[in-house]
Write a protein that holds these residues in place. Structure first.
Motif, PDB file in Angstrom:
ATOM      1  N   PHE A  39       0.904  -1.216  -0.060  1.00  0.00           N
ATOM      2  CA  PHE A  39      -0.041  -0.149   0.071  1.00  0.00           C
ATOM      3  C   PHE A  39       0.748   1.143  -0.002  1.00  0.00           C
ATOM      4  O   PHE A  39       0.726   2.239  -0.648  1.00  0.00           O
ATOM      5  CB  PHE A  39      -0.921  -0.043   1.346  1.00  0.00           C
ATOM      6  CG  PHE A  39      -2.035  -0.993   1.194  1.00  0.00           C
ATOM      7  CD1 PHE A  39      -2.587  -1.359   2.316  1.00  0.00           C
ATOM      8  CD2 PHE A  39      -2.410  -1.919  -0.195  1.00  0.00           C
ATOM      9  CE1 PHE A  39      -3.827  -2.237   2.351  1.00  0.00           C
ATOM     10  CE2 PHE A  39      -3.327  -2.577  -0.251  1.00  0.00           C
ATOM     11  CZ  PHE A  39      -4.293  -2.819   0.872  1.00  0.00           C
ATOM     12  N   GLU A  46      -5.443  -2.519  -7.318  1.00  0.00           N
ATOM     13  CA  GLU A  46      -6.730  -2.007  -6.797  1.00  0.00           C
ATOM     14  C   GLU A  46      -7.052  -0.814  -7.917  1.00  0.00           C
ATOM     15  O   GLU A  46      -6.209   0.105  -7.924  1.00  0.00           O
ATOM     16  CB  GLU A  46      -6.704  -1.499  -5.385  1.00  0.00           C
ATOM     17  CG  GLU A  46      -8.157  -1.086  -5.014  1.00  0.00           C
ATOM     18  CD  GLU A  46      -7.939  -0.796  -3.534  1.00  0.00           C
ATOM     19  OE1 GLU A  46      -8.327  -1.778  -2.639  1.00  0.00           O
ATOM     20  OE2 GLU A  46      -8.106   0.352  -3.245  1.00  0.00           O
ATOM     21  N   ASN A  92     -11.689   0.750  -6.231  1.00  0.00           N
ATOM     22  CA  ASN A  92     -12.127  -0.373  -5.102  1.00  0.00           C
ATOM     23  C   ASN A  92     -12.484  -1.762  -5.706  1.00  0.00           C
ATOM     24  O   ASN A  92     -12.848  -2.489  -4.969  1.00  0.00           O
ATOM     25  CB  ASN A  92     -13.590   0.232  -4.384  1.00  0.00           C
ATOM     26  CG  ASN A  92     -13.561   1.540  -3.786  1.00  0.00           C
ATOM     27  OD1 ASN A  92     -12.255   2.130  -3.385  1.00  0.00           O
ATOM     28  ND2 ASN A  92     -14.374   2.382  -3.750  1.00  0.00           N
ATOM     29  N   TYR A  96     -17.742  -8.597  -3.347  1.00  0.00           N
ATOM     30  CA  TYR A  96     -17.339  -8.507  -4.618  1.00  0.00           C
ATOM     31  C   TYR A  96     -17.414  -9.804  -5.625  1.00  0.00           C
ATOM     32  O   TYR A  96     -17.153 -10.841  -4.809  1.00  0.00           O
ATOM     33  CB  TYR A  96     -15.826  -8.196  -4.803  1.00  0.00           C
ATOM     34  CG  TYR A  96     -15.292  -6.759  -4.072  1.00  0.00           C
ATOM     35  CD1 TYR A  96     -14.855  -6.823  -2.752  1.00  0.00           C
ATOM     36  CD2 TYR A  96     -15.136  -5.742  -4.888  1.00  0.00           C
ATOM     37  CE1 TYR A  96     -14.727  -5.835  -2.096  1.00  0.00           C
ATOM     38  CE2 TYR A  96     -14.666  -4.462  -4.143  1.00  0.00           C
ATOM     39  CZ  TYR A  96     -14.325  -4.643  -2.853  1.00  0.00           C
ATOM     40  OH  TYR A  96     -13.847  -3.611  -2.122  1.00  0.00           O
ATOM     41  N   THR A 107     -14.691   0.253   1.982  1.00  0.00           N
ATOM     42  CA  THR A 107     -14.554   0.293   0.603  1.00  0.00           C
ATOM     43  C   THR A 107     -12.989   0.728   0.488  1.00  0.00           C
ATOM     44  O   THR A 107     -12.518   1.840   1.162  1.00  0.00           O
ATOM     45  CB  THR A 107     -15.453   1.166  -0.110  1.00  0.00           C
ATOM     46  OG1 THR A 107     -15.326   2.319   0.372  1.00  0.00           O
ATOM     47  CG2 THR A 107     -16.894   0.556  -0.141  1.00  0.00           C
ATOM     48  N   GLY A 108     -12.242   0.358  -0.585  1.00  0.00           N
ATOM     49  CA  GLY A 108     -10.899   0.897  -0.914  1.00  0.00           C
ATOM     50  C   GLY A 108      -9.985   0.467  -0.098  1.00  0.00           C
ATOM     51  O   GLY A 108      -9.989   0.407   1.295  1.00  0.00           O
ATOM     52  N   ASN A 109      -8.789   0.190  -0.649  1.00  0.00           N
ATOM     53  CA  ASN A 109      -7.401   0.315   0.201  1.00  0.00           C
ATOM     54  C   ASN A 109      -7.551  -0.995   1.208  1.00  0.00           C
ATOM     55  O   ASN A 109      -6.701  -0.691   2.202  1.00  0.00           O
ATOM     56  CB  ASN A 109      -7.308   1.644   0.666  1.00  0.00           C
ATOM     57  CG  ASN A 109      -7.181   2.726  -0.531  1.00  0.00           C
ATOM     58  OD1 ASN A 109      -6.899   2.306  -1.649  1.00  0.00           O
ATOM     59  ND2 ASN A 109      -7.571   3.657   0.147  1.00  0.00           N
ATOM     60  N   THR A 110      -7.956  -1.789   1.112  1.00  0.00           N
ATOM     61  CA  THR A 110      -8.014  -3.023   2.046  1.00  0.00           C
ATOM     62  C   THR A 110      -8.090  -4.329   1.348  1.00  0.00           C
ATOM     63  O   THR A 110      -8.310  -4.521   0.235  1.00  0.00           O
ATOM     64  CB  THR A 110      -9.433  -2.879   2.954  1.00  0.00           C
ATOM     65  OG1 THR A 110     -10.596  -3.132   2.106  1.00  0.00           O
ATOM     66  CG2 THR A 110      -9.720  -1.776   3.708  1.00  0.00           C
ATOM     67  N   GLU A 111      -7.691  -5.366   2.174  1.00  0.00           N
ATOM     68  CA  GLU A 111      -7.211  -6.683   1.835  1.00  0.00           C
ATOM     69  C   GLU A 111      -8.782  -7.476   1.391  1.00  0.00           C
ATOM     70  O   GLU A 111      -9.595  -7.381   2.264  1.00  0.00           O
ATOM     71  CB  GLU A 111      -6.622  -7.425   2.676  1.00  0.00           C
ATOM     72  CG  GLU A 111      -6.420  -8.952   2.243  1.00  0.00           C
ATOM     73  CD  GLU A 111      -5.662  -9.430   3.427  1.00  0.00           C
ATOM     74  OE1 GLU A 111      -4.671  -8.798   4.041  1.00  0.00           O
ATOM     75  OE2 GLU A 111      -5.758 -10.752   3.602  1.00  0.00           O
ATOM     76  N   ALA A 112      -9.047  -7.883   0.263  1.00  0.00           N
ATOM     77  CA  ALA A 112     -10.193  -8.519  -0.092  1.00  0.00           C
ATOM     78  C   ALA A 112      -9.851  -9.929   0.358  1.00  0.00           C
ATOM     79  O   ALA A 112      -8.928 -10.690  -0.263  1.00  0.00           O
ATOM     80  CB  ALA A 112     -10.434  -8.342  -1.541  1.00  0.00           C
ATOM     81  N   PHE A 121     -10.956 -13.858  -0.362  1.00  0.00           N
ATOM     82  CA  PHE A 121     -11.844 -14.344  -1.368  1.00  0.00           C
ATOM     83  C   PHE A 121     -12.104 -16.050  -0.858  1.00  0.00           C
ATOM     84  O   PHE A 121     -11.564 -16.605   0.018  1.00  0.00           O
ATOM     85  CB  PHE A 121     -10.722 -14.916  -2.732  1.00  0.00           C
ATOM     86  CG  PHE A 121     -10.638 -13.733  -3.501  1.00  0.00           C
ATOM     87  CD1 PHE A 121      -9.721 -12.765  -3.171  1.00  0.00           C
ATOM     88  CD2 PHE A 121     -11.128 -13.516  -4.675  1.00  0.00           C
ATOM     89  CE1 PHE A 121      -9.355 -11.588  -4.108  1.00  0.00           C
ATOM     90  CE2 PHE A 121     -11.078 -12.556  -5.629  1.00  0.00           C
ATOM     91  CZ  PHE A 121     -10.204 -11.531  -5.415  1.00  0.00           C
TER      92      PHE A 121
END
Lengths: 111, 113
Positions: free
Chosen positions: A51, A94, A97, B33, B97-102, B104
């Motif tokens: 990041f 990314e 989003n 998502y 939302t955004g800038n975070t670890e998704a 799966f």
């Protein structure tokens, strides 16, 4: 348009050898970058993420990646590959989003 | 630790049938998502939801719809299935939302015959 490029579709390395998988991104002054690993028929497991801050990122399973802004690259490395590392590796960025993935690199490990 | 749960893991449908895929996010995650991964392809973003509202839309066919429910689980509804819909469908969840670890899920493998 945003894109993530993984130039190598397949890579074969010998067990115990070092590994570098290449990834180039095309968008953003401060990109948020990820490496995922996928074993056949399985889900995506996060190896590491960048990041901000230190450009050398340590991940799980002995992997690391280095962010190089000048080269728009985020290459994944491992000093000594194990047979269990054979899988497909996806670099992702990314964007708005959501994640944009590269085409993936299939790693084969020969004994 | 609890992970993202997808059901079913495997699904076989005939052309023109409908299918419903379910995704249960990690507890306290409010963003979901959906991604589609065709054979030998990279995952492609379909749609996302944040706090039960659609937050973004990607390359999702009009034949597909999705929603997020009050308990934050999400369902992807697919109608008039085509052979080309055969793929691995992933769900991912994050907090905010955004800038975070998704994170799966394991995916649902849909085969249309």
């Amino acid at each position: 348009a945003q894109s993530v490029t993984q130039p190598d579709i397949h890579i074969t390395v010998s067990e115990g050898a070092s590994l570098e998988l290449r990834c180039n991104y095309s968008y953003g002054a401060t990109p948020y970058l990820f490496w995922y690993v996928q074993s056949p028929g399985q889900g995506l497991q996060l190896l590491l993420k960048y990041f901000s801050g230190d450009t050398l990122v340590q991940g799980i399973k002995g992997f690391e990646a280095e962010f190089k802004r000048s080269q728009s690259s985020f290459n994944l490395r491992k000093p000594s590959v194990h047979w269990s590392d054979a899988a497909e590796y996806f670099c992702a960025q990314e964007y708005g989003n959501k994640l944009v993935f590269g085409a993936g690199t299939i790693l084969r490990v020969k004994s | 630790a609890a992970g993202v749960i997808q059901s079913p893991r495997h699904l076989i449908k005939e052309k023109r049938e409908t299918a419903t895929l379910k995704c249960y996010p990690i507890p306290r995650h409010d963003t979901v998502y959906w991604y589609q991964q065709g054979p030998g392809q990279d995952p492609q973003f379909l749609i996302s939801f944040y706090e039960k509202m659609q937050s973004d839309k990607g390359s999702i066919p009009d034949r597909f719809s999705a929603q997020q429910f009050s308990d934050y689980h999400s369902e992807l509804n697919m109608s008039s299935l085509e052979l080309g819909d055969s793929a691995l469908y992933f769900c991912a969840s994050t907090s905010g939302t955004g800038n975070t670890e998704a994170f799966f899920g394991q995916g649902t493998r849909l085969t249309v015959v």
